[in-house]
Design a protein around this motif. Structure first.
Motif, PDB file in Angstrom:
ATOM      1  N   ARG A  66       6.113  -4.645  19.056  1.00  0.00           N
ATOM      2  CA  ARG A  66       5.714  -3.309  18.602  1.00  0.00           C
ATOM      3  C   ARG A  66       4.197  -3.299  18.461  1.00  0.00           C
ATOM      4  O   ARG A  66       3.631  -4.125  17.749  1.00  0.00           O
ATOM      5  CB  ARG A  66       6.341  -2.983  17.256  1.00  0.00           C
ATOM      6  N   LEU A  67       3.568  -2.358  19.143  1.00  0.00           N
ATOM      7  CA  LEU A  67       2.120  -2.222  19.036  1.00  0.00           C
ATOM      8  C   LEU A  67       1.798  -1.222  17.931  1.00  0.00           C
ATOM      9  O   LEU A  67       2.478  -0.210  17.782  1.00  0.00           O
ATOM     10  CB  LEU A  67       1.532  -1.744  20.363  1.00  0.00           C
ATOM     11  N   GLU A  68       0.763  -1.533  17.174  1.00  0.00           N
ATOM     12  CA  GLU A  68       0.331  -0.635  16.111  1.00  0.00           C
ATOM     13  C   GLU A  68      -0.640   0.379  16.689  1.00  0.00           C
ATOM     14  O   GLU A  68      -1.606   0.010  17.370  1.00  0.00           O
ATOM     15  CB  GLU A  68      -0.336  -1.445  15.001  1.00  0.00           C
ATOM     16  N   GLN A  69      -0.385   1.660  16.446  1.00  0.00           N
ATOM     17  CA  GLN A  69      -1.251   2.715  16.978  1.00  0.00           C
ATOM     18  C   GLN A  69      -2.134   3.247  15.858  1.00  0.00           C
ATOM     19  O   GLN A  69      -1.648   3.569  14.777  1.00  0.00           O
ATOM     20  CB  GLN A  69      -0.416   3.854  17.565  1.00  0.00           C
ATOM     21  N   LYS A  70      -3.447   3.313  16.164  1.00  0.00           N
ATOM     22  CA  LYS A  70      -4.398   3.815  15.166  1.00  0.00           C
ATOM     23  C   LYS A  70      -5.339   4.819  15.825  1.00  0.00           C
ATOM     24  O   LYS A  70      -5.749   4.639  16.964  1.00  0.00           O
ATOM     25  CB  LYS A  70      -5.248   2.674  14.603  1.00  0.00           C
ATOM     26  N   ASP A  71      -5.676   5.858  15.069  1.00  0.00           N
ATOM     27  CA  ASP A  71      -6.687   6.804  15.526  1.00  0.00           C
ATOM     28  C   ASP A  71      -8.057   6.220  15.242  1.00  0.00           C
ATOM     29  O   ASP A  71      -8.329   5.759  14.127  1.00  0.00           O
ATOM     30  CB  ASP A  71      -6.546   8.151  14.799  1.00  0.00           C
ATOM     31  N   GLN A  72      -8.909   6.222  16.271  1.00  0.00           N
ATOM     32  CA  GLN A  72     -10.265   5.699  16.138  1.00  0.00           C
ATOM     33  C   GLN A  72     -11.251   6.769  16.601  1.00  0.00           C
ATOM     34  O   GLN A  72     -11.054   7.388  17.641  1.00  0.00           O
ATOM     35  CB  GLN A  72     -10.451   4.445  17.010  1.00  0.00           C
ATOM     36  N   GLN A  73     -12.307   6.972  15.825  1.00  0.00           N
ATOM     37  CA  GLN A  73     -13.327   7.962  16.182  1.00  0.00           C
ATOM     38  C   GLN A  73     -14.509   7.253  16.839  1.00  0.00           C
ATOM     39  O   GLN A  73     -15.031   6.275  16.304  1.00  0.00           O
ATOM     40  CB  GLN A  73     -13.795   8.712  14.941  1.00  0.00           C
ATOM     41  N   PHE A  74     -14.923   7.770  18.023  1.00  0.00           N
ATOM     42  CA  PHE A  74     -16.026   7.160  18.764  1.00  0.00           C
ATOM     43  C   PHE A  74     -17.343   7.481  18.072  1.00  0.00           C
ATOM     44  O   PHE A  74     -17.640   8.636  17.766  1.00  0.00           O
ATOM     45  CB  PHE A  74     -16.036   7.682  20.204  1.00  0.00           C
ATOM     46  N   LEU A  75     -18.166   6.442  17.848  1.00  0.00           N
ATOM     47  CA  LEU A  75     -19.462   6.627  17.206  1.00  0.00           C
ATOM     48  C   LEU A  75     -20.607   6.514  18.211  1.00  0.00           C
ATOM     49  O   LEU A  75     -21.389   7.433  18.381  1.00  0.00           O
ATOM     50  CB  LEU A  75     -19.656   5.612  16.074  1.00  0.00           C
ATOM     51  N   TYR A  76     -20.715   5.356  18.889  1.00  0.00           N
ATOM     52  CA  TYR A  76     -21.802   5.148  19.850  1.00  0.00           C
ATOM     53  C   TYR A  76     -21.488   3.958  20.744  1.00  0.00           C
ATOM     54  O   TYR A  76     -20.547   3.212  20.504  1.00  0.00           O
ATOM     55  CB  TYR A  76     -23.144   4.943  19.129  1.00  0.00           C
ATOM     56  N   GLU A  77     -22.320   3.774  21.794  1.00  0.00           N
ATOM     57  CA  GLU A  77     -22.169   2.650  22.710  1.00  0.00           C
ATOM     58  C   GLU A  77     -23.385   1.747  22.569  1.00  0.00           C
ATOM     59  O   GLU A  77     -24.505   2.208  22.430  1.00  0.00           O
ATOM     60  CB  GLU A  77     -22.062   3.152  24.152  1.00  0.00           C
ATOM     61  N   SER A  78     -23.138   0.427  22.621  1.00  0.00           N
ATOM     62  CA  SER A  78     -24.218  -0.532  22.492  1.00  0.00           C
ATOM     63  C   SER A  78     -23.895  -1.771  23.318  1.00  0.00           C
ATOM     64  O   SER A  78     -22.875  -2.415  23.075  1.00  0.00           O
ATOM     65  CB  SER A  78     -24.393  -0.870  21.009  1.00  0.00           C
ATOM     66  N   ASP A  79     -24.738  -2.091  24.298  1.00  0.00           N
ATOM     67  CA  ASP A  79     -24.591  -3.283  25.146  1.00  0.00           C
ATOM     68  C   ASP A  79     -23.197  -3.411  25.776  1.00  0.00           C
ATOM     69  O   ASP A  79     -22.578  -4.470  25.728  1.00  0.00           O
ATOM     70  CB  ASP A  79     -24.900  -4.560  24.345  1.00  0.00           C
ATOM     71  N   GLY A  80     -22.689  -2.324  26.342  1.00  0.00           N
ATOM     72  CA  GLY A  80     -21.385  -2.361  27.005  1.00  0.00           C
ATOM     73  C   GLY A  80     -20.207  -2.379  26.054  1.00  0.00           C
ATOM     74  O   GLY A  80     -19.070  -2.522  26.478  1.00  0.00           O
ATOM     75  N   MET A  81     -20.469  -2.256  24.775  1.00  0.00           N
ATOM     76  CA  MET A  81     -19.399  -2.208  23.778  1.00  0.00           C
ATOM     77  C   MET A  81     -19.367  -0.811  23.153  1.00  0.00           C
ATOM     78  O   MET A  81     -20.421  -0.215  22.894  1.00  0.00           O
ATOM     79  CB  MET A  81     -19.629  -3.250  22.678  1.00  0.00           C
ATOM     80  N   LEU A  82     -18.169  -0.297  22.939  1.00  0.00           N
ATOM     81  CA  LEU A  82     -17.996   1.007  22.301  1.00  0.00           C
ATOM     82  C   LEU A  82     -17.684   0.771  20.827  1.00  0.00           C
ATOM     83  O   LEU A  82     -16.818  -0.035  20.496  1.00  0.00           O
ATOM     84  CB  LEU A  82     -16.850   1.770  22.966  1.00  0.00           C
ATOM     85  N   VAL A  83     -18.390   1.470  19.949  1.00  0.00           N
ATOM     86  CA  VAL A  83     -18.186   1.307  18.515  1.00  0.00           C
ATOM     87  C   VAL A  83     -17.339   2.474  18.016  1.00  0.00           C
ATOM     88  O   VAL A  83     -17.675   3.641  18.232  1.00  0.00           O
ATOM     89  CB  VAL A  83     -19.532   1.244  17.764  1.00  0.00           C
ATOM     90  N   PHE A  84     -16.209   2.123  17.377  1.00  0.00           N
ATOM     91  CA  PHE A  84     -15.278   3.116  16.845  1.00  0.00           C
ATOM     92  C   PHE A  84     -15.123   2.919  15.352  1.00  0.00           C
ATOM     93  O   PHE A  84     -15.351   1.835  14.829  1.00  0.00           O
ATOM     94  CB  PHE A  84     -13.890   2.968  17.497  1.00  0.00           C
ATOM     95  N   MET A  85     -14.702   3.991  14.682  1.00  0.00           N
ATOM     96  CA  MET A  85     -14.429   3.927  13.252  1.00  0.00           C
ATOM     97  C   MET A  85     -12.976   4.328  13.027  1.00  0.00           C
ATOM     98  O   MET A  85     -12.522   5.342  13.564  1.00  0.00           O
ATOM     99  CB  MET A  85     -15.356   4.879  12.493  1.00  0.00           C
ATOM    100  N   ASP A  86     -12.267   3.532  12.245  1.00  0.00           N
ATOM    101  CA  ASP A  86     -10.891   3.857  11.877  1.00  0.00           C
ATOM    102  C   ASP A  86     -10.931   5.104  10.998  1.00  0.00           C
ATOM    103  O   ASP A  86     -11.672   5.148  10.019  1.00  0.00           O
ATOM    104  CB  ASP A  86     -10.268   2.679  11.125  1.00  0.00           C
TER     105      ASP A  86
END
Length: 187
Positions: A66-86
């Motif tokens: 069972r995979l856990e599903q979470k809503d994540q809000q996109f904040l910004y991108e940095s060095d090929g990584m996407l930063v999200f906030m729960d």
């Protein structure tokens, strides 16, 4: 983790098999004239995208995950990584940009996406089905051109090419279906 019989596997199930996590893509139940029935399962590895065809008899036991599903809000991108906030705990996480694949250009500031986690590992991310985008360049609107199935190419501000109806002009907002990556309607 719950174990299920081989004949209970359904498309969309996530299974732990041969030390990897696999999503069942296609399941065919086969009843040969001679021998026992089995399920022919086409699976896709959730970590590296490889495919595998396996046969499971009803006596075979498989671990369903069972995979856990979470809503994540996109904040910004940095060095090929996407930063999200729960959106519930306000914790920030970094995910690789290639997790979204070809749908990455549709990610917009502040957009909430659905991320599926296995323990703390993010395996899959889903954008909203419809996203509003602005057309950066397309051919001018031609009066009287109302053929039913005629579409023209357009380039969106995010660089993605889509086909749009002839009545849609430059600098207009349109709604794009992120699953099919096609024009849906005017915004």
């Amino acid at each position: 983790m719950p174990k299920i019989n081989g004949n209970e596997i359904r498309p969309g199930n996530v299974l732990e098999h041969n030390g990897g996590l696999w999503a069942a893509v296609k399941v065919d139940h086969v009843k040969p004239g001679k021998g026992g029935a089995f399920a022919q399962v086409e699976m896709k590895n959730l970590r590296n995208g490889s495919k595998l065809n396996e046969r499971f008899r009803s006596a075979d036991k498989v671990e369903q995950v069972r995979l856990e599903q979470k809503d994540q809000q996109f904040l910004y991108e940095s060095d090929g990584m996407l930063v999200f906030m729960d959106t519930e705990t306000y914790e920030q996480i970094e995910l690789p940009a290639d997790l979204l694949g070809e749908r990455r250009p549709f990610l917009q500031d502040g957009m909430t996406i659905l991320v599926e986690f296995y323990d703390t590992e993010a395996l899959h991310a889903t954008l909203p089905q419809k996203v509003t985008c602005r057309i950066a360049e397309t051919e001018p609107v031609v009066k009287g051109q109302t053929a039913a199935n005629s579409f023209k190419p357009a380039i969106l501000e995010n660089g993605v090419k889509v086909m749009v109806p002839p009545f849609v002009g430059q600098d207009e907002d349109i709604v794009v279906n992120t699953e099919t990556m096609e024009y849906y309607e005017r915004a």
